[in-house]
Design a protein around this motif. Structure first.
Motif, PDB file in Angstrom:
ATOM      1  N   UNK A 172      14.052   5.273 -15.377  1.00  0.00           N
ATOM      2  CA  UNK A 172      13.310   6.373 -14.673  1.00  0.00           C
ATOM      3  C   UNK A 172      12.791   5.151 -13.620  1.00  0.00           C
ATOM      4  N   UNK A 173      12.583   4.515 -13.689  1.00  0.00           N
ATOM      5  CA  UNK A 173      11.997   3.497 -12.390  1.00  0.00           C
ATOM      6  C   UNK A 173      13.352   2.916 -11.931  1.00  0.00           C
ATOM      7  N   UNK A 174      14.486   2.463 -11.938  1.00  0.00           N
ATOM      8  CA  UNK A 174      15.868   1.921 -11.297  1.00  0.00           C
ATOM      9  C   UNK A 174      15.924   3.081 -11.090  1.00  0.00           C
TER      10      UNK A 174
ATOM     11  N   UNK B 242       1.227   2.139 -15.695  1.00  0.00           N
ATOM     12  CA  UNK B 242       2.466   1.521 -15.847  1.00  0.00           C
ATOM     13  C   UNK B 242       4.010   2.351 -14.862  1.00  0.00           C
ATOM     14  N   UNK B 243       4.023   3.294 -15.358  1.00  0.00           N
ATOM     15  CA  UNK B 243       4.612   4.376 -13.672  1.00  0.00           C
ATOM     16  C   UNK B 243       4.294   4.119 -13.033  1.00  0.00           C
TER      17      UNK B 243
ATOM     18  N   UNK C  54       0.640  -1.422  -0.026  1.00  0.00           N
ATOM     19  CA  UNK C  54       0.019   0.103  -0.209  1.00  0.00           C
ATOM     20  C   UNK C  54       1.222   1.311   0.156  1.00  0.00           C
ATOM     21  N   UNK C  55       2.105   1.322   1.100  1.00  0.00           N
ATOM     22  CA  UNK C  55       2.610   2.400   0.959  1.00  0.00           C
ATOM     23  C   UNK C  55       3.523   2.447  -0.517  1.00  0.00           C
ATOM     24  N   UNK C  56       4.145   1.540  -0.909  1.00  0.00           N
ATOM     25  CA  UNK C  56       4.685   2.108  -2.049  1.00  0.00           C
ATOM     26  C   UNK C  56       3.662   2.114  -3.078  1.00  0.00           C
ATOM     27  N   UNK C  57       2.537   1.629  -3.720  1.00  0.00           N
ATOM     28  CA  UNK C  57       1.808   2.417  -4.475  1.00  0.00           C
ATOM     29  C   UNK C  57       1.625   4.013  -4.641  1.00  0.00           C
ATOM     30  N   UNK C  58       1.638   4.460  -2.298  1.00  0.00           N
ATOM     31  CA  UNK C  58       1.082   5.706  -2.193  1.00  0.00           C
ATOM     32  C   UNK C  58       2.945   6.072  -3.216  1.00  0.00           C
ATOM     33  N   UNK C  59       3.518   5.740  -2.753  1.00  0.00           N
ATOM     34  CA  UNK C  59       5.184   6.541  -3.306  1.00  0.00           C
ATOM     35  C   UNK C  59       5.103   6.811  -4.362  1.00  0.00           C
ATOM     36  N   UNK C  60       4.821   5.421  -5.230  1.00  0.00           N
ATOM     37  CA  UNK C  60       5.136   5.228  -6.755  1.00  0.00           C
ATOM     38  C   UNK C  60       3.844   6.116  -7.357  1.00  0.00           C
TER      39      UNK C  60
END
Length: 510
Positions: free
Chosen positions: A435-437, A291-292, A169-175
């Motif tokens: 960007x993702x890396x 996707x980002x 949940x928190x990684x989803x908020x972050x990204x």
């Protein structure tokens, strides 16, 4: 810049070409036992976990196999030699099918869902590629840091309250906040909400619906998924309204300072002078927002799971972070790329659980796969990436084990090309790879420097599927770490080697 291969549209319905029409020697390709007429290979299958089902069949049936459901036959490939042959851009190209084609109602001819013959893919790619150059990435770095600090502030509050943190949940908020702010100047306020932002709810709904469409017979979908279809239409409408409001605000107020949205609205193609249409801008924004953040949140979640389960690996990563960053509280852009062991941790997490777990390749002419399997033009197969990444011929008998040293320089150089494909392959590989890396390494560095991660001893990894992969129910306990100061003893870090350096993956800054 890598060249694209134009594939003319077929007369068949878009998004599907039956394997039996394009693989003339299907008898050479094994399939699961107990096949049922009309229904196919549904015995023991779980429609909620098609990727994990396919992994199970892959172990039983070998490097190429087929599955049938409701009259449709699908070919799966994971053997390293077969995958390498299908990476040949002179004979194969991206195929948009299965769940990806089911996203066309919301993403249309966006970069991820465009068919090869659609002109907007090349136009958008050429216009937006500079937005992922090294210079652009350095410009995004301060905003990534700011969003990551919102995450650590949130985790500090959870720690003070004695609560475990909800990692997915928190990684989803972050990204989501990272791509929204760096790319489009928008703040969803995710960390100020007790529940996911409605954009996330609608996004997950569209992804889940796209996957469900593959699990029912096509003619019966309107009947069996009537309620889900109405909900999906509402989700798409919400996504469209949200993006239209963002674009309208930007057109009215400006102020993007050359971010991705500015490029979409203002930049013309360097050779043709063309601009993206208003409809295509909407589709590209939705593509990047979905996707980002969806795949990156999953990869960070898996990495944190493995770091918590392997404290010796976490300690080694922290030693590197302390050495490279020293006393600085705010790491610079150049310091992130120097975290080579942290990068190995991320690469190994993506090896075991590539969050985009498959990609499809389509023959652009009559040919053979590895000289063994004839395929006609237009026939396609699904590359099962998690199984490619577990091929014991490549990764050894311990391929199921988590070991970041698989990605040290010597090990990478010893492996054949095309054995590691978390970002796809060829001209249509992920444009946002760097960007993702960068975002992931920055976040892992900040979190490992600040916290000790403790797993729940009773937790066993469960993977949820919604076209992408994500750990389910993953919560970690935190202890605040007191940095020990700069490390004087050197941490052994070999020369950097990009794990897929020998693969012809198109990078945005090529």
């Amino acid at each position: 810049m890598a060249e694209t291969t134009t594939v003319a549209p077929t007369a068949l319905p878009k998004g599907f070409r039956g394997a039996e029409q394009g693989w003339p020697r299907l008898d050479r390709i094994p399939h699961p036992p107990r096949r049922i007429p009309l229904l196919g290979d549904i015995v023991g299958a779980d429609r909620r976990t098609p990727v994990q089902d396919s992994l199970r069949y892959a172990r039983q049936l070998g490097p190429i196999f087929r599955r049938k459901a409701f009259g449709k036959e699908f070919v799966f490939v994971w053997g390293a030699d077969l995958v390498a042959d299908m990476a040949d851009e002179s004979r194969f190209a991206k195929h948009v099918g299965l769940g990806i084609a089911n996203l066309r109602p919301v993403a249309g001819d966006g970069l991820f869902t465009a068919y090869n013959h659609e002109p907007n893919w090349q136009l958008a790619h050429d216009v937006l590629a500079p937005g992922f150059s090294r210079e652009a990435m350095a410009g995004y770095h301060p905003m990534m840091l700011a969003v990551a600090r919102r995450l650590t502030d949130h985790w500090d509050r959870e720690l003070a309250a004695g609560q475990p943190v909800d990692v997915p949940g928190d990684m989803t908020k972050l990204t989501l906040e990272t791509i929204a702010r760096t790319g489009f100047g928008h703040d969803f306020g995710s960390f100020e909400r007790d529940r996911p932002h409605p954009f996330v709810t609608s996004m997950v709904g569209t992804l889940s619906y796209a996957q469900r469409l593959n699990s029912v017979p096509g003619p019966l979908a309107p009947l069996l998924l009537r309620t889900a279809t109405r909900r999906n239409e509402a989700d798409i409408a919400y996504l469209n309204r949200t993006v239209d409001d963002m674009v309208r605000t930007r057109r009215t107020t400006g102020g993007g300072d050359g971010d991705l949205l500015d490029r979409m609205l203002e930049t013309t193609h360097p050779e043709t002078g063309e601009r993206l249409s208003a409809e295509n801008v909407r589709r590209q924004v939705i593509t990047f927002l979905v996707a980002g953040h969806e795949t990156t949140s999953g990869s960070l979640s898996f990495a944190l799971h493995y770091l918590a389960r392997h404290p010796e690996i976490a300690a080694r990563a922290r030693a590197e972070i302390d050495q490279v960053w020293g006393d600085t509280e705010v790491p610079g852009y150049e310091q992130i790329a120097k975290l080579r062991y942290v990068r190995r941790v991320l690469d190994e997490s993506l090896r075991l659980w590539p969050t985009a777990p498959a990609y499809a390749r389509e023959a652009t002419r009559d040919t053979e796969v590895a000289g063994l399997h004839p395929v006609r033009r237009g026939a396609w197969a699904l590359i099962l990436t998690p199984m490619l990444h577990r091929d014991p011929e490549v990764w050894g008998a311990d391929a199921e084990e988590f070991d970041p040293d698989r990605f040290d320089a010597k090990a990478v150089r010893s492996r054949a090309p095309h054995t590691y494909k978390p970002f796809g392959t060829g001209a249509r590989a992920c444009i946002g790879r760097q960007f993702a890396l960068h975002e992931s390494m920055l976040v892992l560095g900040l979190l490992l420097r600040r916290y000790d991660l403790r797993p729940d001893p009773a937790y066993r990894l469960r993977v949820t599927e919604r076209l992408t992969l994500m750990p389910e129910g993953l919560r970690l306990h935190l202890d605040r770490r007191v940095p020990s100061g700069p490390v004087t003893a050197p941490v052994a870090v070999p020369d950097e080697v990009t794990p897929d350096a020998r693969c012809p993956v198109h990078r945005a800054d090529d």
